[in-house]
Design an enzyme around this catalytic site. Structure first.
Site, short mmCIF file in Angstrom:
data_model
loop_
_atom_site.label_atom_id
_atom_site.label_comp_id
_atom_site.label_asym_id
_atom_site.label_seq_id
_atom_site.Cartn_x
_atom_site.Cartn_y
_atom_site.Cartn_z
N PRO A 55 0.71 -1.35 -0.04
CA PRO A 55 0.01 0.03 -0.03
C PRO A 55 0.85 1.14 0.01
O PRO A 55 0.59 2.36 -0.83
CB PRO A 55 -0.75 -0.10 1.38
CG PRO A 55 -0.88 -1.51 1.76
CD PRO A 55 0.53 -2.13 1.01
N ARG A 62 9.67 -6.38 -18.63
CA ARG A 62 9.53 -4.78 -18.76
C ARG A 62 9.02 -4.49 -20.19
O ARG A 62 8.21 -3.93 -20.78
CB ARG A 62 10.24 -3.97 -18.02
CG ARG A 62 9.61 -2.61 -17.95
CD ARG A 62 10.61 -1.88 -17.03
NE ARG A 62 10.19 -1.65 -15.74
CZ ARG A 62 10.87 -1.04 -14.66
NH1 ARG A 62 12.12 -1.02 -14.94
NH2 ARG A 62 10.54 -1.15 -13.53
N GLN A 120 -12.17 7.69 -31.25
CA GLN A 120 -12.59 8.89 -31.85
C GLN A 120 -13.19 8.73 -33.18
O GLN A 120 -14.14 9.32 -33.66
CB GLN A 120 -11.46 9.92 -32.00
CG GLN A 120 -11.77 11.17 -32.36
CD GLN A 120 -12.56 12.09 -31.20
OE1 GLN A 120 -12.52 11.47 -29.92
NE2 GLN A 120 -13.05 13.24 -31.48
N GLY A 172 -19.70 7.72 -31.68
CA GLY A 172 -20.52 7.39 -30.51
C GLY A 172 -20.22 5.76 -30.33
O GLY A 172 -20.32 5.51 -29.21
N GLU A 174 4.59 -2.30 -13.44
CA GLU A 174 5.73 -2.59 -13.80
C GLU A 174 6.55 -1.30 -13.91
O GLU A 174 7.58 -1.27 -14.76
CB GLU A 174 6.06 -3.69 -14.75
CG GLU A 174 5.69 -4.93 -14.41
CD GLU A 174 5.69 -5.97 -15.46
OE1 GLU A 174 6.85 -5.93 -15.97
OE2 GLU A 174 4.97 -6.79 -15.67
N SER A 184 5.06 5.26 -16.08
CA SER A 184 5.72 6.28 -17.14
C SER A 184 6.98 7.18 -16.52
O SER A 184 7.92 7.38 -16.94
CB SER A 184 4.73 6.81 -17.89
OG SER A 184 3.93 6.03 -18.58
C1 FAD Z 1 -3.77 -3.63 -13.01
C2 FAD Z 1 -2.29 -3.77 -11.94
C3 FAD Z 1 -1.70 -4.78 -11.83
C4 FAD Z 1 -0.90 -4.98 -10.79
N1 FAD Z 1 -0.08 -6.04 -10.67
C5 FAD Z 1 0.91 -6.13 -9.93
C6 FAD Z 1 1.65 -7.26 -9.45
O1 FAD Z 1 1.26 -8.51 -9.98
N2 FAD Z 1 2.41 -7.42 -8.55
C7 FAD Z 1 3.06 -6.21 -7.72
O2 FAD Z 1 3.85 -6.37 -6.96
N3 FAD Z 1 2.29 -5.03 -8.28
C8 FAD Z 1 1.42 -4.90 -8.99
N4 FAD Z 1 0.83 -3.67 -9.45
C9 FAD Z 1 1.16 -2.55 -8.90
C10 FAD Z 1 1.92 -1.57 -9.41
O3 FAD Z 1 3.25 -1.95 -9.95
C11 FAD Z 1 1.95 -0.07 -8.81
O4 FAD Z 1 0.77 0.28 -8.92
C12 FAD Z 1 2.93 0.94 -9.44
O5 FAD Z 1 4.16 0.40 -9.26
C13 FAD Z 1 2.68 2.11 -8.93
O6 FAD Z 1 2.44 2.18 -7.65
P1 FAD Z 1 1.30 2.77 -6.58
O7 FAD Z 1 -0.05 2.32 -7.20
O8 FAD Z 1 1.67 2.75 -5.21
O9 FAD Z 1 1.45 4.49 -7.15
P2 FAD Z 1 2.38 5.53 -6.48
O10 FAD Z 1 3.73 4.94 -6.06
O11 FAD Z 1 1.74 6.04 -5.35
O12 FAD Z 1 2.61 6.51 -7.62
C14 FAD Z 1 1.56 7.24 -8.15
C15 FAD Z 1 1.85 7.91 -9.45
O13 FAD Z 1 3.01 8.70 -9.11
C16 FAD Z 1 3.45 9.06 -10.46
N5 FAD Z 1 4.98 8.84 -10.01
C17 FAD Z 1 5.74 7.66 -9.60
N6 FAD Z 1 7.03 8.04 -9.56
C18 FAD Z 1 7.29 9.46 -9.61
C19 FAD Z 1 8.28 10.36 -9.86
N7 FAD Z 1 9.44 9.80 -9.26
N8 FAD Z 1 8.46 11.38 -10.19
C20 FAD Z 1 7.05 11.92 -10.32
N9 FAD Z 1 5.88 11.15 -10.57
C21 FAD Z 1 5.97 9.84 -10.16
C22 FAD Z 1 3.11 8.12 -11.25
O14 FAD Z 1 2.27 8.79 -12.33
C23 FAD Z 1 2.42 7.01 -10.41
O15 FAD Z 1 1.40 6.57 -11.32
C24 FAD Z 1 -0.33 -3.81 -10.38
C25 FAD Z 1 -0.88 -2.53 -10.35
C26 FAD Z 1 -2.13 -2.50 -11.27
C27 FAD Z 1 -2.82 -1.13 -11.47
#
Ligand code: FAD
Length: 363
Positions: free
Chosen positions: A117, A216, A310, A314, A337, A340
Protein backbone atom coordinates in the site's frame (compact mmCIF):
# COMPACT_ATOMS: atom_id res chain seq x y z
CA UNK A 1 8.12 -6.70 -39.13
CA UNK A 2 9.14 -10.36 -38.97
CA UNK A 3 11.71 -9.71 -41.71
CA UNK A 4 13.56 -7.26 -39.43
CA UNK A 5 17.07 -8.41 -38.45
CA UNK A 6 15.98 -8.72 -34.81
CA UNK A 7 14.31 -12.05 -35.65
CA UNK A 8 15.53 -15.55 -36.50
CA UNK A 9 13.61 -18.27 -38.33
CA UNK A 10 12.45 -19.76 -34.99
CA UNK A 11 10.73 -16.45 -34.18
CA UNK A 12 9.00 -16.39 -37.56
CA UNK A 13 7.86 -19.99 -36.96
CA UNK A 14 6.60 -19.08 -33.47
CA UNK A 15 4.67 -16.08 -34.85
CA UNK A 16 2.96 -18.34 -37.40
CA UNK A 17 2.14 -20.88 -34.67
CA UNK A 18 0.80 -18.11 -32.41
CA UNK A 19 -1.61 -16.77 -34.99
CA UNK A 20 -3.01 -20.31 -35.47
CA UNK A 21 -3.41 -21.16 -31.76
CA UNK A 22 -5.26 -18.28 -30.14
CA UNK A 23 -6.68 -19.48 -26.79
CA UNK A 24 -10.35 -19.21 -25.79
CA UNK A 25 -12.09 -19.86 -22.45
CA UNK A 26 -15.52 -19.23 -20.92
CA UNK A 27 -16.94 -18.68 -17.46
CA UNK A 28 -16.63 -16.02 -14.81
CA UNK A 29 -13.37 -14.09 -14.45
CA UNK A 30 -11.48 -16.68 -12.35
CA UNK A 31 -12.71 -19.62 -14.43
CA UNK A 32 -11.80 -17.84 -17.67
CA UNK A 33 -8.35 -17.12 -16.32
CA UNK A 34 -7.77 -20.71 -15.24
CA UNK A 35 -9.18 -21.92 -18.58
CA UNK A 36 -6.84 -19.62 -20.50
CA UNK A 37 -3.84 -20.86 -18.50
CA UNK A 38 -4.78 -24.46 -19.37
CA UNK A 39 -5.35 -23.61 -23.04
CA UNK A 40 -1.98 -21.82 -23.17
CA UNK A 41 -0.32 -24.83 -21.54
CA UNK A 42 -1.88 -27.48 -23.74
CA UNK A 43 -1.16 -25.54 -26.94
CA UNK A 44 2.51 -25.13 -25.96
CA UNK A 45 2.63 -21.36 -25.36
CA UNK A 46 3.72 -21.61 -21.73
CA UNK A 47 6.95 -23.45 -22.46
CA UNK A 48 8.14 -20.05 -23.78
CA UNK A 49 7.08 -18.15 -20.63
CA UNK A 50 8.91 -20.32 -18.14
CA UNK A 51 12.47 -21.53 -17.61
CA UNK A 52 15.95 -20.56 -18.59
CA UNK A 53 16.99 -19.08 -20.86
CA UNK A 54 13.93 -16.88 -21.38
CA UNK A 55 13.90 -15.69 -24.98
CA UNK A 56 12.58 -12.15 -24.75
CA UNK A 57 11.78 -11.85 -28.46
CA UNK A 58 9.51 -14.92 -28.20
CA UNK A 59 7.91 -13.54 -25.02
CA UNK A 60 7.24 -10.25 -26.83
CA UNK A 61 5.82 -11.92 -29.94
CA UNK A 62 3.56 -14.01 -27.70
CA UNK A 63 2.29 -11.01 -25.72
CA UNK A 64 1.81 -8.86 -28.82
CA UNK A 65 -0.24 -11.61 -30.52
CA UNK A 66 -2.28 -12.45 -27.42
CA UNK A 67 -3.03 -8.80 -26.55
CA UNK A 68 -4.21 -8.15 -30.11
CA UNK A 69 -6.63 -11.08 -29.61
CA UNK A 70 -7.70 -10.84 -25.94
CA UNK A 71 -6.21 -8.87 -23.03
CA UNK A 72 -7.05 -11.56 -20.48
CA UNK A 73 -5.20 -14.21 -22.52
CA UNK A 74 -2.16 -11.94 -22.57
CA UNK A 75 -2.51 -11.44 -18.80
CA UNK A 76 -2.70 -15.20 -18.15
CA UNK A 77 0.43 -15.81 -20.25
CA UNK A 78 2.41 -12.89 -18.82
CA UNK A 79 1.68 -13.74 -15.18
CA UNK A 80 2.84 -17.34 -15.54
CA UNK A 81 6.13 -15.85 -16.74
CA UNK A 82 6.43 -12.95 -14.26
CA UNK A 83 5.29 -15.00 -11.26
CA UNK A 84 7.78 -17.79 -11.94
CA UNK A 85 10.49 -15.46 -13.35
CA UNK A 86 12.41 -15.16 -10.05
CA UNK A 87 12.49 -18.98 -9.82
CA UNK A 88 13.52 -19.32 -13.48
CA UNK A 89 16.35 -16.84 -12.95
CA UNK A 90 17.45 -17.45 -9.32
CA UNK A 91 15.74 -20.60 -7.97
CA UNK A 92 17.68 -23.60 -6.63
CA UNK A 93 17.62 -26.79 -8.69
CA UNK A 94 15.05 -28.22 -6.28
CA UNK A 95 12.78 -25.13 -6.52
CA UNK A 96 13.04 -25.12 -10.29
CA UNK A 97 12.07 -28.80 -10.38
CA UNK A 98 9.14 -28.30 -7.99
CA UNK A 99 7.62 -25.21 -9.61
CA UNK A 100 8.65 -24.67 -13.23
CA UNK A 101 7.23 -27.84 -14.87
CA UNK A 102 3.92 -27.25 -13.03
CA UNK A 103 3.75 -23.62 -14.20
CA UNK A 104 4.55 -24.72 -17.75
CA UNK A 105 1.82 -27.40 -17.68
CA UNK A 106 -0.74 -24.98 -16.18
CA UNK A 107 -1.05 -27.12 -13.02
CA UNK A 108 0.22 -24.23 -10.88
CA UNK A 109 -0.72 -20.57 -11.31
CA UNK A 110 2.02 -18.09 -10.39
CA UNK A 111 2.00 -14.56 -8.93
CA UNK A 112 4.62 -11.87 -8.21
CA UNK A 113 4.13 -9.90 -4.98
CA UNK A 114 6.32 -6.81 -4.71
CA UNK A 115 3.97 -3.80 -4.27
CA UNK A 116 2.56 -2.66 -0.94
CA UNK A 117 0.00 0.00 0.00
CA UNK A 118 2.84 2.47 0.75
CA UNK A 119 5.51 1.00 -1.51
CA UNK A 120 4.57 1.04 -5.21
CA UNK A 121 6.84 3.31 -7.23
CA UNK A 122 9.03 3.64 -4.12
CA UNK A 123 9.82 -0.07 -3.75
CA UNK A 124 12.51 0.63 -1.16
CA UNK A 125 9.78 1.83 1.26
CA UNK A 126 8.68 -1.82 1.61
CA UNK A 127 7.75 -2.77 5.18
CA UNK A 128 6.85 -6.47 4.92
CA UNK A 129 9.25 -8.17 7.34
CA UNK A 130 10.96 -11.55 7.09
CA UNK A 131 12.38 -13.26 10.13
CA UNK A 132 13.30 -16.90 10.66
CA UNK A 133 11.58 -17.93 7.41
CA UNK A 134 8.27 -16.21 8.28
CA UNK A 135 6.66 -13.11 6.72
CA UNK A 136 4.53 -10.39 8.26
CA UNK A 137 3.01 -7.55 6.26
CA UNK A 138 0.66 -6.59 3.41
CA UNK A 139 1.08 -6.77 -0.37
CA UNK A 140 -1.42 -5.17 -2.72
CA UNK A 141 -2.34 -4.96 -6.41
CA UNK A 142 -1.16 -8.56 -6.77
CA UNK A 143 -2.20 -9.97 -10.13
CA UNK A 144 -3.53 -13.54 -9.92
CA UNK A 145 -4.13 -12.84 -6.21
CA UNK A 146 -6.91 -15.24 -5.20
CA UNK A 147 -6.32 -17.79 -7.97
CA UNK A 148 -2.54 -18.29 -7.69
CA UNK A 149 -1.12 -21.52 -6.27
CA UNK A 150 2.06 -19.80 -5.10
CA UNK A 151 3.48 -16.29 -4.76
CA UNK A 152 7.03 -15.03 -5.19
CA UNK A 153 7.21 -12.43 -2.42
CA UNK A 154 9.75 -9.74 -1.52
CA UNK A 155 10.32 -8.76 2.11
CA UNK A 156 12.80 -6.93 4.28
CA UNK A 157 15.10 -8.80 6.67
CA UNK A 158 18.34 -7.91 8.46
CA UNK A 159 20.40 -8.63 5.33
CA UNK A 160 18.22 -6.27 3.24
CA UNK A 161 15.34 -7.13 0.89
CA UNK A 162 15.09 -10.86 0.16
CA UNK A 163 12.90 -13.01 -2.08
CA UNK A 164 10.70 -15.92 -0.95
CA UNK A 165 8.23 -18.45 -2.33
CA UNK A 166 4.96 -18.75 -0.40
CA UNK A 167 2.31 -21.41 -0.96
CA UNK A 168 -1.17 -19.97 -1.56
CA UNK A 169 -2.65 -22.12 1.22
CA UNK A 170 -0.60 -20.02 3.71
CA UNK A 171 -1.75 -16.61 2.36
CA UNK A 172 -4.77 -14.62 3.50
CA UNK A 173 -6.63 -12.92 0.64
CA UNK A 174 -7.78 -9.81 2.49
CA UNK A 175 -9.57 -8.21 -0.49
CA UNK A 176 -10.27 -8.82 -4.16
CA UNK A 177 -9.79 -5.57 -6.09
CA UNK A 178 -12.04 -4.63 -9.05
CA UNK A 179 -10.35 -2.69 -11.84
CA UNK A 180 -11.66 -1.15 -15.09
CA UNK A 181 -10.31 -4.05 -17.18
CA UNK A 182 -11.20 -6.95 -14.85
CA UNK A 183 -8.56 -9.52 -14.01
CA UNK A 184 -7.80 -11.37 -10.76
CA UNK A 185 -6.18 -8.86 -8.41
CA UNK A 186 -5.92 -8.91 -4.62
CA UNK A 187 -4.51 -7.52 -1.40
CA UNK A 188 -2.65 -10.20 0.56
CA UNK A 189 -1.90 -10.34 4.27
CA UNK A 190 1.02 -12.27 5.75
CA UNK A 191 0.83 -12.92 9.47
CA UNK A 192 3.83 -14.93 10.62
CA UNK A 193 3.42 -16.85 7.35
CA UNK A 194 5.93 -19.61 6.50
CA UNK A 195 8.03 -18.70 3.45
CA UNK A 196 10.82 -20.48 1.61
CA UNK A 197 13.91 -18.37 0.77
CA UNK A 198 14.56 -17.82 -2.94
CA UNK A 199 18.14 -16.85 -3.76
CA UNK A 200 20.62 -15.51 -1.20
CA UNK A 201 19.51 -13.27 1.73
CA UNK A 202 19.60 -9.60 0.72
CA UNK A 203 19.46 -10.38 -3.03
CA UNK A 204 15.75 -9.51 -3.32
CA UNK A 205 16.16 -6.19 -5.17
CA UNK A 206 18.55 -7.77 -7.65
CA UNK A 207 16.08 -10.64 -8.18
CA UNK A 208 13.11 -8.29 -8.63
CA UNK A 209 14.96 -5.90 -10.94
CA UNK A 210 16.48 -8.71 -13.04
CA UNK A 211 13.00 -10.22 -13.46
CA UNK A 212 11.56 -6.83 -14.45
CA UNK A 213 14.48 -6.35 -16.84
CA UNK A 214 13.16 -9.35 -18.79
CA UNK A 215 9.45 -8.64 -18.48
CA UNK A 216 9.30 -4.84 -18.81
CA UNK A 217 9.86 -4.93 -22.59
CA UNK A 218 7.04 -7.46 -22.81
CA UNK A 219 4.61 -4.91 -21.30
CA UNK A 220 5.56 -2.74 -24.28
CA UNK A 221 4.80 -5.71 -26.54
CA UNK A 222 1.34 -6.12 -25.00
CA UNK A 223 0.70 -2.40 -25.55
CA UNK A 224 1.79 -2.89 -29.15
CA UNK A 225 -0.78 -5.68 -29.53
CA UNK A 226 -3.57 -3.46 -28.16
CA UNK A 227 -2.50 -0.63 -30.51
CA UNK A 228 -2.42 -2.94 -33.54
CA UNK A 229 -5.92 -4.19 -32.73
CA UNK A 230 -7.14 -0.59 -32.38
CA UNK A 231 -5.70 0.27 -35.80
CA UNK A 232 -7.26 -2.90 -37.32
CA UNK A 233 -10.63 -1.88 -35.92
CA UNK A 234 -10.24 1.76 -37.04
CA UNK A 235 -9.28 0.73 -40.59
CA UNK A 236 -12.33 -1.54 -40.77
CA UNK A 237 -14.59 1.28 -39.61
CA UNK A 238 -13.27 4.13 -41.78
CA UNK A 239 -13.42 2.03 -44.94
CA UNK A 240 -17.00 0.88 -44.21
CA UNK A 241 -18.49 4.13 -42.89
CA UNK A 242 -19.79 6.82 -45.28
CA UNK A 243 -19.42 10.42 -44.13
CA UNK A 244 -20.41 13.50 -46.17
CA UNK A 245 -21.29 11.26 -49.13
CA UNK A 246 -18.00 9.38 -49.38
CA UNK A 247 -16.07 6.72 -47.43
CA UNK A 248 -14.72 8.25 -44.23
CA UNK A 249 -11.25 6.94 -45.20
CA UNK A 250 -11.09 9.54 -48.00
CA UNK A 251 -11.13 12.47 -45.55
CA UNK A 252 -7.61 13.95 -45.22
CA UNK A 253 -7.90 14.42 -41.46
CA UNK A 254 -8.88 10.76 -41.07
CA UNK A 255 -5.84 9.74 -43.11
CA UNK A 256 -3.64 11.98 -40.95
CA UNK A 257 -4.94 10.21 -37.85
CA UNK A 258 -4.30 6.80 -39.42
CA UNK A 259 -0.78 7.92 -40.33
CA UNK A 260 -0.03 8.95 -36.73
CA UNK A 261 -1.40 5.65 -35.46
CA UNK A 262 0.67 3.58 -37.93
CA UNK A 263 3.82 5.63 -37.27
CA UNK A 264 3.47 5.28 -33.50
CA UNK A 265 2.98 1.52 -33.83
CA UNK A 266 6.08 1.03 -35.97
CA UNK A 267 8.21 3.17 -33.64
CA UNK A 268 6.95 1.13 -30.65
CA UNK A 269 7.69 -2.15 -32.42
CA UNK A 270 11.24 -1.00 -33.20
CA UNK A 271 11.89 -0.06 -29.55
CA UNK A 272 10.27 -3.23 -28.14
CA UNK A 273 12.18 -5.62 -30.39
CA UNK A 274 15.40 -3.61 -30.07
CA UNK A 275 15.19 -4.10 -26.29
CA UNK A 276 14.28 -7.79 -26.65
CA UNK A 277 17.06 -8.45 -29.16
CA UNK A 278 19.60 -6.64 -26.98
CA UNK A 279 18.66 -8.78 -23.95
CA UNK A 280 18.71 -12.04 -25.94
CA UNK A 281 21.83 -11.42 -28.01
CA UNK A 282 24.05 -8.97 -26.09
CA UNK A 283 22.91 -10.20 -22.65
CA UNK A 284 23.39 -8.39 -19.34
CA UNK A 285 21.09 -5.64 -18.04
CA UNK A 286 18.94 -3.74 -20.56
CA UNK A 287 17.26 -1.40 -18.09
CA UNK A 288 17.49 1.67 -20.35
CA UNK A 289 16.31 -0.11 -23.52
CA UNK A 290 13.45 -1.83 -21.67
CA UNK A 291 12.39 1.48 -20.09
CA UNK A 292 12.32 3.16 -23.51
CA UNK A 293 10.31 0.28 -24.99
CA UNK A 294 7.76 0.28 -22.16
CA UNK A 295 7.41 4.05 -21.95
CA UNK A 296 7.03 4.66 -25.67
CA UNK A 297 4.84 1.65 -26.46
CA UNK A 298 2.40 2.14 -23.58
CA UNK A 299 2.02 5.91 -24.03
CA UNK A 300 1.62 5.45 -27.81
CA UNK A 301 -0.90 2.64 -27.42
CA UNK A 302 -3.02 4.86 -25.18
CA UNK A 303 -3.09 7.53 -27.92
CA UNK A 304 -3.72 5.02 -30.71
CA UNK A 305 -6.62 3.44 -28.83
CA UNK A 306 -8.04 6.88 -28.07
CA UNK A 307 -7.79 7.80 -31.78
CA UNK A 308 -9.63 4.58 -32.68
CA UNK A 309 -12.42 5.45 -30.22
CA UNK A 310 -12.63 8.92 -31.83
CA UNK A 311 -12.87 7.46 -35.34
CA UNK A 312 -15.76 5.24 -34.21
CA UNK A 313 -17.71 8.27 -32.96
CA UNK A 314 -20.54 7.35 -30.57
CA UNK A 315 -20.05 3.67 -31.26
CA UNK A 316 -16.55 3.96 -29.79
CA UNK A 317 -17.86 4.59 -26.29
CA UNK A 318 -20.58 1.94 -26.47
CA UNK A 319 -20.10 -0.65 -23.72
CA UNK A 320 -19.09 -3.96 -25.30
CA UNK A 321 -17.45 -2.56 -28.44
CA UNK A 322 -13.88 -3.73 -29.10
CA UNK A 323 -12.40 -0.22 -28.96
CA UNK A 324 -14.20 0.49 -25.67
CA UNK A 325 -12.65 -2.69 -24.25
CA UNK A 326 -9.19 -1.68 -25.54
CA UNK A 327 -9.64 1.78 -23.99
CA UNK A 328 -10.05 0.16 -20.57
CA UNK A 329 -7.43 -2.56 -21.10
CA UNK A 330 -4.55 -0.32 -22.16
CA UNK A 331 -4.71 2.08 -19.22
CA UNK A 332 -3.03 0.10 -16.43
CA UNK A 333 0.05 -0.63 -18.56
CA UNK A 334 1.25 2.96 -18.01
CA UNK A 335 1.15 2.33 -14.23
CA UNK A 336 2.35 -1.20 -13.44
CA UNK A 337 5.90 -2.57 -13.64
CA UNK A 338 7.07 1.00 -13.16
CA UNK A 339 4.82 3.97 -14.02
CA UNK A 340 5.76 6.11 -17.04
CA UNK A 341 7.43 8.68 -14.77
CA UNK A 342 9.65 5.95 -13.30
CA UNK A 343 10.70 4.96 -16.84
CA UNK A 344 11.44 8.62 -17.62
CA UNK A 345 13.71 8.80 -14.57
CA UNK A 346 15.57 5.64 -15.65
CA UNK A 347 16.10 6.99 -19.18
CA UNK A 348 17.08 10.47 -17.97
CA UNK A 349 19.61 9.09 -15.48
CA UNK A 350 21.09 6.77 -18.12
CA UNK A 351 21.54 9.75 -20.47
CA UNK A 352 23.33 11.72 -17.73
CA UNK A 353 25.58 8.76 -16.86
CA UNK A 354 26.52 8.29 -20.52
CA UNK A 355 27.28 12.01 -20.79
CA UNK A 356 29.53 11.92 -17.71
CA UNK A 357 31.31 8.80 -18.98
CA UNK A 358 31.89 10.48 -22.36
CA UNK A 359 33.30 13.56 -20.65
CA UNK A 360 35.72 11.41 -18.60
CA UNK A 361 36.95 9.16 -21.42
CA UNK A 362 40.11 10.33 -23.27
CA UNK A 363 39.36 11.94 -26.68
C1 FAD B 1 -3.72 -3.64 -12.82
C2 FAD B 1 -2.52 -3.68 -11.95
C3 FAD B 1 -1.82 -4.87 -11.76
C4 FAD B 1 -0.71 -4.91 -10.92
N1 FAD B 1 -0.07 -6.11 -10.69
C5 FAD B 1 0.95 -6.15 -9.80
C6 FAD B 1 1.57 -7.41 -9.46
O1 FAD B 1 1.21 -8.47 -10.00
N2 FAD B 1 2.55 -7.42 -8.53
C7 FAD B 1 2.98 -6.28 -7.91
O2 FAD B 1 3.87 -6.36 -7.10
N3 FAD B 1 2.41 -5.08 -8.20
C8 FAD B 1 1.41 -4.99 -9.13
N4 FAD B 1 0.82 -3.79 -9.42
C9 FAD B 1 1.25 -2.60 -8.69
C10 FAD B 1 1.98 -1.59 -9.55
O3 FAD B 1 3.28 -2.04 -9.84
C11 FAD B 1 1.94 -0.26 -8.81
O4 FAD B 1 0.59 0.19 -8.88
C12 FAD B 1 2.87 0.77 -9.42
O5 FAD B 1 4.22 0.45 -9.16
C13 FAD B 1 2.58 2.18 -8.89
O6 FAD B 1 2.55 2.18 -7.50
P1 FAD B 1 1.32 2.86 -6.71
O7 FAD B 1 0.05 2.35 -7.29
O8 FAD B 1 1.57 2.70 -5.28
O9 FAD B 1 1.41 4.38 -7.14
P2 FAD B 1 2.39 5.46 -6.47
O10 FAD B 1 3.71 4.86 -6.21
O11 FAD B 1 1.64 6.13 -5.39
O12 FAD B 1 2.54 6.48 -7.70
C14 FAD B 1 1.44 7.28 -8.15
C15 FAD B 1 1.84 7.97 -9.41
O13 FAD B 1 2.92 8.85 -9.14
C16 FAD B 1 3.66 9.05 -10.32
N5 FAD B 1 5.09 8.91 -9.99
C17 FAD B 1 5.72 7.81 -9.56
N6 FAD B 1 7.04 8.07 -9.38
C18 FAD B 1 7.20 9.38 -9.71
C19 FAD B 1 8.34 10.24 -9.72
N7 FAD B 1 9.55 9.81 -9.34
N8 FAD B 1 8.17 11.53 -10.11
C20 FAD B 1 6.92 11.98 -10.48
N9 FAD B 1 5.82 11.21 -10.50
C21 FAD B 1 5.97 9.92 -10.11
C22 FAD B 1 3.19 8.03 -11.35
O14 FAD B 1 2.36 8.66 -12.32
C23 FAD B 1 2.39 7.06 -10.51
O15 FAD B 1 1.35 6.46 -11.26
C24 FAD B 1 -0.28 -3.73 -10.28
C25 FAD B 1 -0.98 -2.53 -10.49
C26 FAD B 1 -2.08 -2.50 -11.30
C27 FAD B 1 -2.81 -1.20 -11.50
Amino acid sequence: MLEWPFFEDRHREFAAFAREHLPEADGDLDERCRGLVHALASDGWLQHAVGEPLDVRTLCLARETLARHDGLADFAFAMQGLGSGPISLFGSEDQRARYLPAVRSGDKIAAFALSEPDAGSDVAAMTTRASGGRLTGTKTWISNGGIADFYTVFAREDAGISAFVVEASEVEIAERIDVIAPHPLARLVFDDTPAEPLGPPGAGMKIALSTLDVFRSTVGAAALGFARRALDEALGRVTARELFGAPMAELPLVQAKLAEMALGIDASALLVYRAAWTKDVAGGRVTREAAMAKLHATETAQRVVDDAVQLFGGLGVTVGSVVERLYREVRALRIYEGASEVQQLIIGRAALTAHRDDARSPA
